[in-house]
Motif scaffolding. Structure first.
Motif, short mmCIF file in Angstrom:
data_model
loop_
_atom_site.label_atom_id
_atom_site.label_comp_id
_atom_site.label_asym_id
_atom_site.label_seq_id
_atom_site.Cartn_x
_atom_site.Cartn_y
_atom_site.Cartn_z
N UNK A 1 5.01 12.65 0.96
CA UNK A 1 3.78 11.80 0.53
C UNK A 1 2.79 12.02 1.61
N UNK A 2 1.60 12.29 1.30
CA UNK A 2 0.39 12.21 1.99
C UNK A 2 0.02 11.16 3.00
N UNK A 3 0.53 10.93 3.95
CA UNK A 3 0.18 9.34 4.53
C UNK A 3 -0.19 9.71 5.93
N UNK A 4 -1.05 9.03 6.74
CA UNK A 4 -1.46 8.88 7.94
C UNK A 4 -1.40 7.54 8.34
N UNK A 5 -1.87 7.46 9.90
CA UNK A 5 -1.97 6.12 10.32
C UNK A 5 -2.72 4.87 9.67
N UNK A 6 -3.94 5.43 8.81
CA UNK A 6 -4.39 4.45 8.07
C UNK A 6 -3.66 3.90 6.94
N UNK A 7 -2.76 4.75 6.62
CA UNK A 7 -2.04 4.07 5.53
C UNK A 7 -1.03 2.96 5.92
N UNK A 8 -0.36 3.38 7.07
CA UNK A 8 0.53 2.39 7.65
C UNK A 8 -0.32 1.02 7.98
N UNK A 9 -1.46 1.13 8.52
CA UNK A 9 -2.26 0.07 9.14
C UNK A 9 -3.22 -0.51 7.98
N UNK A 10 -2.86 -0.22 6.59
CA UNK A 10 -3.80 -0.76 5.50
C UNK A 10 -3.74 -2.40 5.62
N UNK B 1 10.28 -10.62 12.84
CA UNK B 1 9.14 -9.58 12.83
C UNK B 1 9.78 -8.46 13.32
N UNK B 2 10.61 -8.46 14.44
CA UNK B 2 11.10 -7.01 14.72
C UNK B 2 11.80 -6.41 13.54
N UNK B 3 12.66 -7.01 12.68
CA UNK B 3 13.32 -6.55 11.61
C UNK B 3 12.12 -6.05 10.70
N UNK B 4 11.21 -6.97 10.01
CA UNK B 4 10.15 -6.61 9.22
C UNK B 4 9.60 -5.39 9.60
N UNK B 5 8.96 -5.14 10.78
CA UNK B 5 8.08 -4.04 11.23
C UNK B 5 9.27 -2.89 11.36
N UNK B 6 10.48 -2.88 11.58
CA UNK B 6 11.54 -1.79 11.68
C UNK B 6 11.44 -1.35 10.16
N UNK B 7 11.98 -2.27 9.30
CA UNK B 7 12.04 -1.43 7.82
C UNK B 7 10.60 -0.95 7.47
N UNK B 8 9.54 -1.51 7.54
CA UNK B 8 8.27 -1.47 7.36
C UNK B 8 7.94 0.23 7.82
N UNK B 9 8.31 0.47 9.09
CA UNK B 9 8.23 1.93 9.75
C UNK B 9 9.25 2.82 8.93
N UNK B 10 10.49 2.52 8.77
CA UNK B 10 11.33 3.50 8.18
C UNK B 10 10.86 3.77 6.72
N UNK B 11 10.41 2.78 6.05
CA UNK B 11 9.71 3.34 4.92
C UNK B 11 8.54 4.20 4.97
N UNK B 12 7.63 4.15 5.93
CA UNK B 12 6.71 5.00 6.31
C UNK B 12 7.29 6.34 6.61
N UNK B 13 8.26 6.59 7.40
CA UNK B 13 8.87 7.54 7.73
C UNK B 13 9.54 8.31 6.88
N UNK B 14 10.31 7.70 5.77
CA UNK B 14 11.08 8.40 4.81
C UNK B 14 10.04 9.06 3.90
N UNK B 15 8.66 8.36 3.46
CA UNK B 15 7.69 8.79 2.83
C UNK B 15 7.01 9.98 3.31
N UNK C 1 0.93 -1.22 0.00
CA UNK C 1 0.11 0.12 0.05
C UNK C 1 0.79 1.32 -0.16
N UNK C 2 1.96 1.25 1.02
CA UNK C 2 2.72 2.34 0.84
C UNK C 2 3.60 2.69 -0.50
N UNK C 3 3.94 1.52 -1.07
CA UNK C 3 4.53 1.61 -2.40
C UNK C 3 3.64 2.29 -3.48
#
Length: 172
Positions: A154-163, A135-149, A25-27
């Motif tokens: 890139x207009x994102x909010x909590x719902x985009x992360x939680x998609x 799992x900690x590594x998967x979620x760490x990298x997902x979080x960093x992707x979100x933060x970079x965007x 979704x973030x991609x």
């Protein structure tokens, strides 16, 4: 009252699936942004790893967990350079997670000593590997992707992360 059983499969494959769905979704959001071409190399700060590295790592760590818990060798993916490669590789791993045999994963989850990692961490079984490394590594990298965007506008909010979390909850 008997509680439903909760296996290693439930506690590992579901979170990995939702992480990859959220990543996809973030991609899609990134691809649709006016600065999509520059996002692949965007970083949180000057000497940090770029967006494409974190996408690759989230997908690679999910693949390593899938391979470890299904007792097969892990596929090592080449670094992904395009959104298309990221989507297709993520879809490949998500397909593997969806196709995995629940009983094989659950029955053999606590067997096999996996040894000592390069950082000195001892992981004694597949459950520890999945919950303490993957799992900690998967979620760490997902979080960093979100933060970079977010940093790149890139207009994102909590719902985009939680998609992915919301998608699987409503579609299972």
């Amino acid at each position: 009252m008997d509680l439903p059983s909760y296996s290693i499969y439930d506690g590992t494959f579901h979170p990995a699936k939702v992480a990859l769905i959220s990543l996809n979704h973030l991609l899609m959001k990134a691809e649709g942004h006016v600065n999509a071409a520059t996002l692949l190399t965007a970083k949180l700060y000057a000497d940090s790893k770029p967006f494409k590295f974190h996408v690759h790592q989230a997908i690679q760590k999910a693949e390593e967990m899938l391979a470890t818990l299904t007792h097969r060798p892990s596929t090592i993916f080449d670094p992904m350079q395009t959104f298309f490669e990221m989507h297709s590789t993520s879809a490949q791993v998500l397909g593997g997670l969806n196709a995995a045999n629940r009983s094989v994963v659950s029955e053999r989850g606590e067997d096999t000593e996996l040894g000592i990692w390069p950082n000195g961490l001892t992981v004694s079984n597949r459950v520890e590997f999945a919950n303490g490394v993957s799992l900690p590594n998967i979620f760490y990298h997902l979080t960093v992707v979100f933060e970079i965007l977010c940093k790149e506008g890139v207009p994102l909010d909590e719902e985009d992360f939680n998609d992915g979390f919301l998608f699987l909850h409503h579609h299972e």
